[in-house]
Design a protein around this motif. Structure first.
Motif, PDB file in Angstrom:
ATOM      1  N   ARG A 271      -6.145   1.752   2.590  1.00 22.31           N
ATOM      2  CA  ARG A 271      -6.399   0.949   3.783  1.00 22.31           C
ATOM      3  C   ARG A 271      -7.007  -0.387   3.351  1.00 22.31           C
ATOM      4  O   ARG A 271      -7.422  -0.556   2.202  1.00 22.31           O
ATOM      5  CB  ARG A 271      -7.332   1.685   4.740  1.00 22.31           C
ATOM      6  CG  ARG A 271      -6.839   3.087   5.094  1.00 22.31           C
ATOM      7  CD  ARG A 271      -7.746   3.746   6.106  1.00 22.31           C
ATOM      8  NE  ARG A 271      -7.574   3.142   7.420  1.00 22.31           N
ATOM      9  CZ  ARG A 271      -8.474   3.248   8.403  1.00 22.31           C
ATOM     10  NH1 ARG A 271      -9.606   3.886   8.204  1.00 22.31           N
ATOM     11  NH2 ARG A 271      -8.239   2.698   9.578  1.00 22.31           N
TER      12      ARG A 271
ATOM     13  N   CYS B 120       0.836  -1.208   0.000  1.00 21.10           N
ATOM     14  CA  CYS B 120       0.000   0.000   0.000  1.00 21.10           C
ATOM     15  C   CYS B 120       0.868   1.255   0.000  1.00 21.10           C
ATOM     16  O   CYS B 120       0.596   2.222  -0.725  1.00 21.10           O
ATOM     17  CB  CYS B 120      -0.928   0.005   1.211  1.00 21.10           C
ATOM     18  SG  CYS B 120      -2.292  -1.178   1.137  1.00 21.10           S
TER      19      CYS B 120
ATOM     20  N   GLY C 242      -1.014   6.737   3.979  1.00 20.96           N
ATOM     21  CA  GLY C 242      -2.142   6.246   4.762  1.00 20.96           C
ATOM     22  C   GLY C 242      -3.460   6.271   4.020  1.00 20.96           C
ATOM     23  O   GLY C 242      -4.489   5.858   4.556  1.00 20.96           O
TER      24      GLY C 242
ATOM     25  N   ARG D 251      -3.328   0.988   8.832  1.00 16.31           N
ATOM     26  CA  ARG D 251      -4.077   0.825   7.584  1.00 16.31           C
ATOM     27  C   ARG D 251      -5.240  -0.150   7.695  1.00 16.31           C
ATOM     28  O   ARG D 251      -6.035  -0.269   6.777  1.00 16.31           O
ATOM     29  CB  ARG D 251      -3.140   0.349   6.467  1.00 16.31           C
ATOM     30  CG  ARG D 251      -2.034   1.336   6.124  1.00 16.31           C
ATOM     31  CD  ARG D 251      -1.185   0.817   4.985  1.00 16.31           C
ATOM     32  NE  ARG D 251      -0.062   1.697   4.689  1.00 16.31           N
ATOM     33  CZ  ARG D 251      -0.127   2.770   3.907  1.00 16.31           C
ATOM     34  NH1 ARG D 251      -1.284   3.073   3.337  1.00 16.31           N
ATOM     35  NH2 ARG D 251       0.929   3.522   3.682  1.00 16.31           N
TER      36      ARG D 251
END
Length: 257
Positions: A35, A20, A32, A65
């Motif tokens: 998620r 991610c 961030g 996350r």
């Protein structure tokens, strides 16, 4: 939102978080932004070989996350060796797994979702009604145990998802609002509630408002509190008067997956 399925090792969650982060860097997204939910459908995701609660370590390994933990009824049951006829959201093995998930997620802001039932409301009228009764009972059971969300396998399960959810909050409003009002106004009553219970009462009312089962007008009339005040009480800490992360974010939205 992405679901990470069949997790058996904390390192898989760490790898997911790493991917991610790399995708965010590659596409110019804020850190961030990406998620994911963890699908809990293996015994190894609940209890590790070293005896630790793996799912608690997975939440930490996600580095902020992880947005939710979803219980997978049938994969988990099969992996535990439970015969197909007895695989269910209410089997003791399922209750144990979800209890561990619940404790691991407490205070983290990570949401819980109960599993599904594969008994579908299809066929003749008697079969449909029987499946609806089962599904409504299971949804109600989940709500009573603090699993505020769940997922379904068939669109014909949505009527009982909404029915059970709305009935739960509408039936509980009079007592919850009265107890919350008595606590806020210091009038006392037949139940001696603590600050943490007042926070839970406000959370119940907030979830009922969020899912549409309750209206702001009736909540204010019964509790003496408007929506802003309700939200404030859901975030109030009984120990220090501060804020508790995620206390007001686990709202109910009946949905299917």
């Amino acid at each position: 939102m992405v679901t990470l399925p069949k997790v058996t090792d904390v390192r898989q969650v760490e790898a997911m978080a790493l991917v991610c982060g790399r995708l965010e860097e590659a596409h110019g997204l804020p850190r961030g932004r990406l998620r994911f939910e963890i699908q809990v459908e293996t015994p190894q995701s609940i209890l590790g070989a070293d005896g630790t609660a793996t799912v608690a370590r997975m939440i930490q390994a996600a580095d902020g996350r992880c947005s939710g933990l979803h219980y997978g009824t049938y994969d988990y049951s099969a992996a535990c060796g439970i015969a197909a006829a007895y695989q269910s959201m209410e089997h003791p093995a399922a209750d144990h797994a979800k209890a561990v998930m619940q404790v691991a997620a407490a205070g983290t802001g990570v949401r819980l979702s109960d599993g599904s039932t594969n008994v579908l409301p299809v066929g003749d009228t008697a079969a449909v009604h029987a499946a609806w009764r089962l599904h409504a009972r299971l949804v109600r059971r989940s709500l009573e145990r603090g699993y505020w969300q769940g997922w379904d396998m068939h669109p014909a399960q949505l009527p009982t998802r909404y029915l059970a959810t709305y009935a739960f909050f509408r039936e509980g409003l009079p007592a919850a609002a009265a107890r919350l009002r008595a606590y806020v106004e210091r009038t006392g009553g037949g139940v001696l509630d603590e600050p943490a219970t007042a926070q839970a009462l406000a959370g119940f009312v907030a979830r009922g408002l969020d899912c549409g089962a309750l209206t702001e007008a009736e909540v204010t009339e019964r509790s003496g509190l408007d929506r802003t005040a309700i939200n404030g009480w859901t975030r109030r800490s009984g120990a220090s008067g501060g804020l508790t992360a995620g206390a007001a974010r686990d709202t109910v939205h009946p949905h299917s997956e």
